[in-house]
Design a protein around this motif. Structure first.
Motif, short mmCIF file in Angstrom:
data_model
loop_
_atom_site.label_atom_id
_atom_site.label_comp_id
_atom_site.label_asym_id
_atom_site.label_seq_id
_atom_site.Cartn_x
_atom_site.Cartn_y
_atom_site.Cartn_z
N LEU A 84 0.85 -1.18 0.00
CA LEU A 84 0.00 0.00 0.00
C LEU A 84 0.89 1.23 0.00
CD1 LEU A 84 -2.57 1.76 0.44
CD2 LEU A 84 -2.33 1.28 2.89
N THR A 108 -1.57 -0.93 -4.06
CA THR A 108 -2.75 -0.14 -3.72
C THR A 108 -2.25 1.27 -3.44
OG1 THR A 108 -3.79 -2.08 -2.71
CG2 THR A 108 -4.72 0.06 -2.14
N PRO A 132 -6.61 -0.99 -7.14
CA PRO A 132 -7.29 -0.68 -5.88
C PRO A 132 -6.75 0.61 -5.25
CG PRO A 132 -5.75 -2.49 -5.56
CD PRO A 132 -5.75 -2.18 -7.03
N VAL A 133 -7.66 1.40 -4.71
CA VAL A 133 -7.26 2.61 -4.01
C VAL A 133 -7.93 2.65 -2.64
CG1 VAL A 133 -6.87 3.92 -6.13
CG2 VAL A 133 -9.11 4.03 -5.03
N TYR A 134 -7.24 3.28 -1.70
CA TYR A 134 -7.80 3.63 -0.40
C TYR A 134 -8.00 5.14 -0.42
CZ TYR A 134 -6.65 -0.85 1.94
OH TYR A 134 -6.58 -2.15 2.33
N ARG A 167 -11.27 0.40 -2.81
CA ARG A 167 -11.16 -0.81 -1.99
C ARG A 167 -11.28 -0.53 -0.51
NH1 ARG A 167 -12.01 -6.14 -2.36
NH2 ARG A 167 -10.86 -7.23 -0.75
#
Length: 365
Positions: A84, A108, A132-134, A167
Motif C-alpha cells: 500500500l 494499492t 485498488p485505491v484507499y 477498496r
C-alpha cells in the motif's frame, strides 16, 4: 543490551537495534491483530528496511504500507509484492515509475481527490487492469482527506473511474498522541473507526460498498481488539517504539528496540555535558516534557539542545559522567532518526549479530 567491550563503543554515534526486543514487538502486534480479526499491514516508514519488513511478513503481516513510491520500489526490489502506497502519486514521472512497478508488485494507492485518481486510472487503463485505491477520510488529524459528509461526493466520483476500485477507507490517528490520558487515546481510536464506518455507511446507501476500513497509529494499536469496524491496521513505530509512543502509554523503556549510542566528548561545566550526536542523529521533533530523547539510566539528564554534531545535555543535580563514557538514548521520534542512518547495528544477547542497511532512507520521492 550492548556488550560494553564491543569495538563499536569507541566509534559513536550509531543506532543499536536489539533484535530480541524487535522480534518481541513484531510477534506481539501480529498476535494482537489475529486476536482482533484484522489484517496487519505495518507501515515500513519507521524502519525503511526490507530485512525487517520480511520479518513482519514472516510473523503474519498481510502486506506492508509505505510512505513514498521510492520506498515501494526498494521493498519490491527485495521481493515484497503486496504494498500500500499511502500517499498520493502526482506528476508524469511518478506515474511512469508507478506503472513500471505495477508490473512486478500488487499495489494499492492512497489518495483523497479525483485529480489524483485520474492519473492512477490512466495507468490502470494502460495495463488493462483495475487498481485498488484507499481514500483518506479526515477523522481529526486534519491532514489528508475531508470530513465524513464532505468525503462522500468525491469518493463517488472516484468510484466512477473505470480502472479504479475503491477498496478501502483509511485514516491516520496521529492526533491521538496529543491526548493526555489512556482513556482519551482509546476514545480517539474508537471515534476514528466510527467516523470511517459512518462514511462507509453513507456510501453503501448510495450504492457503493467499500470493503476495507484501514486504521493506523502505534499510539492506538494496542486497542485494536476494542476498535469497531476496522478490517486492517497499519501501525509503524511499534517495531521499534520511541519516546512519543512511551508517552502515549503504548510502550515502556524495555519495549524500545533502537537506541542512539553516543559518547561524552566534553564536560565544560558540572551541569552541562556534550555528546557526539546532534541533529544529524536525532530528530528535531519537540517533546511535550522537553528534550530530544530519553537518556537510559540517567533520569537527571535532559538532552536539551542539538546542533549538527553536538548534543547538549543538561544535568540536574550530580552526575559522575566523564569524557569517554557512553550513553544510550531513546529518540523522541524514531522514524527521522532511522532516516538519518545508513545502517543499524543489530545485537542479540549483547553481541553484534548483523548490520541492517537502511535501504529506504532518503526515498522522499
Amino acid at each position: 543490551m550492548i556488550n560494553e567491550n564491543f569495538e563499536l563503543m569507541s566509534d559513536t554515534p550509531f543506532l543499536a537495534l536489539d533484535l530480541e526486543v524487535l522480534e518481541r514487538n513484531l510477534r506481539g502486534m501480529a498476535a494482537l491483530a489475529k486476536q482482533a480479526g484484522v489484517k496487519l499491514r505495518p507501515h515500513t516508514k519507521t524502519h525503511k528496511s526490507p530485512y525487517i519488513a520480511k520479518k513482519q511478513m514472516e510473523y503474519g503481516a498481510a502486506g506492508i504500507t509505505v510512505a513514498k513510491l521510492g520506498e515501494a520500489e526498494v521493498m519490491a526490489d527485495h521481493g515484497i509484492d503486496d504494498i500500500l502506497i499511502a500517499f498520493p502519486l502526482v506528476g508524469r514521472n511518478k506515474l511512469k515509475r508507478f506503472s513500471d512497478l505495477l508490473g512486478r508488485a500488487k499495489l494499492t494507492v492512497g489518495l483523497d481527490d479525483i485529480a489524483v485518481a485520474k492519473g492512477i486510472n490512466d495507468v490502470g487503463e494502460a495495463h488493462k487492469r483495475r487498481i485498488p485505491v484507499y481514500v483518506d477520510v479526515d477523522t481529526g488529524l486534519h491532514r489528508m482527506g475531508r470530513g465524513v459528509k464532505e468525503s462522500v461526493g468525491p469518493i463517488l466520483e472516484i468510484a466512477k473511474l473505470p480502472y479504479l476500485e475503491v477498496r478501502g477507507l483509511m485514516s491516520h490517528t496521529g492526533h491521538a498522541y496529543a491526548k493526555p490520558t489512556v482513556e482519551e487515546i482509546k476514545a480517539t481510536a474508537i471515534e476514528d473507526a466510527e467516523l470511517l464506518n459512518e462514511t462507509r455507511t453513507l456510501l453503501d446507501k448510495l450504492g457503493l460498498f467499500v470493503p476495507e476500513i484501514s486504521v493506523g497509529a502505534s499510539a492506538t494499536a494496542r486497542f485494536i481488539p476494542d476498535i469497531p469496524h476496522a478490517t486492517e491496521m497499519r501501525p509503524g513505530m511499534y517495531a521499534f517504539n520511541d519516546r512519543f509512543v512511551m508517552a502515549a502509554g503504548g510502550a515502556e523503556e524495555e519495549d524500545c528496540a533502537v537506541t542512539v549510542v553516543a559518547t561524552v566528548v566534553a564536560r565544560p561545566t558540572p551541569n552541562r555535558i556534550i555528546i557526539d550526536a546532534g541533529s544529524k542523529t536525532f530528530a528535531a521533533d519537540a517533546f511535550k516534557h522537553g528534550g530530544h530523547g530519553h537518556v537510559i539510566g540517567h533520569p537527571n539528564l535532559t538532552l536539551r539542545a542539538l546542533s549538527e554534531e553536538h548534543g547538549t545535555i543538561e544535568v540536574t543535580g550530580h552526575s559522575e559522567l566523564r569524557i569517554g563514557d557512553v550513553l544510550r538514548i531513546i529518540p523522541n521520534h524514531i522514524c527521522p532518526s532511522i532516516n538519518l542512518a545508513d545502517e543499524l547495528f543489530a545485537f542479540r544477547n549483547g553481541e553484534l549479530e548483523t548490520v541492517v542497511p537502511v535501504l529506504g532512507r532518503g526515498k522522499n520521492r
